[in-house]
Structure formats: structure tokens, C-alpha cells
Design a protein around this motif. Structure first.
Motif, PDB file in Angstrom:
ATOM      1  N   CYS A   1       0.824  -1.210   0.000  1.00 58.21           N
ATOM      2  CA  CYS A   1       0.000   0.000   0.000  1.00 58.21           C
ATOM      3  C   CYS A   1       0.859   1.261   0.000  1.00 58.21           C
ATOM      4  CB  CYS A   1      -0.936  -0.001   1.204  1.00 58.21           C
ATOM      5  SG  CYS A   1      -2.189  -1.277   1.120  1.00 58.21           S
TER       6      CYS A   1
ATOM      7  N   GLN B   1      -5.191   0.841   2.833  1.00 55.29           N
ATOM      8  CA  GLN B   1      -5.406  -0.588   3.012  1.00 55.29           C
ATOM      9  C   GLN B   1      -6.848  -0.962   2.721  1.00 55.29           C
ATOM     10  OE1 GLN B   1      -3.915  -1.952   6.775  1.00 55.29           O
ATOM     11  NE2 GLN B   1      -1.799  -1.667   6.167  1.00 55.29           N
TER      12      GLN B   1
ATOM     13  N   PHE C   1      -7.064  -1.395  -0.925  1.00 50.67           N
ATOM     14  CA  PHE C   1      -6.376  -2.630  -1.298  1.00 50.67           C
ATOM     15  C   PHE C   1      -7.274  -3.838  -1.080  1.00 50.67           C
ATOM     16  CE2 PHE C   1      -3.874  -6.375  -0.323  1.00 50.67           C
ATOM     17  CZ  PHE C   1      -3.048  -6.448  -1.426  1.00 50.67           C
TER      18      PHE C   1
END
Length: 61
Positions: free
Chosen positions: A28, A35, A38
Motif C-alpha cells: 500500500c 489498506q 487494497f
């Protein structure tokens, strides 16, 4: 809806880096994404290959 800054190919590459053993936080940080984003990408594209993404995009259209 806002367009992503990353293409599907780039997203698959990020997921492959994490699967290869790089910590999620490092992936990241390297690609400058949160996150949460992600894990959203991981839920949508996890386990896919680039050719499968093209099929998914065709089905969505």
C-alpha cells in the motif's frame, strides 16, 4: 462513478506482490493507496489473472 487511478493490470500486479510475500502495508505504501482500497480490490480481483479480468469487464458491460 469515479474512475480508478489504476488499471486492472496494475491492480492484479499489486495483488501478486502481496501474495508473493510482501506485507500488505508495504504494498500500500509503495503504490500510495489505503489498506481499505487494497482489500476492496482484493475482494473483487483476488485470484484472477489478467485474461479473466477482460472477461469480467465484458460481462459487466
Amino acid at each position: 462513478m469515479r474512475k480508478s487511478r489504476f488499471s486492472e493490470v496494475q491492480i492484479i500486479g499489486m495483488l501478486k506482490e502481496q501474495e508473493a510475500g510482501m506485507p500488505t502495508a508495504e504494498v500500500c505504501r509503495k503504490h500510495r493507496l489505503s489498506q481499505g482500497t487494497f482489500y476492496k480490490y482484493k475482494s473483487k480481483y483476488g485470484g484472477m489473472e489478467v485474461s479473466e479480468v477482460a472477461k469480467l469487464r465484458a460481462m459487466e458491460d
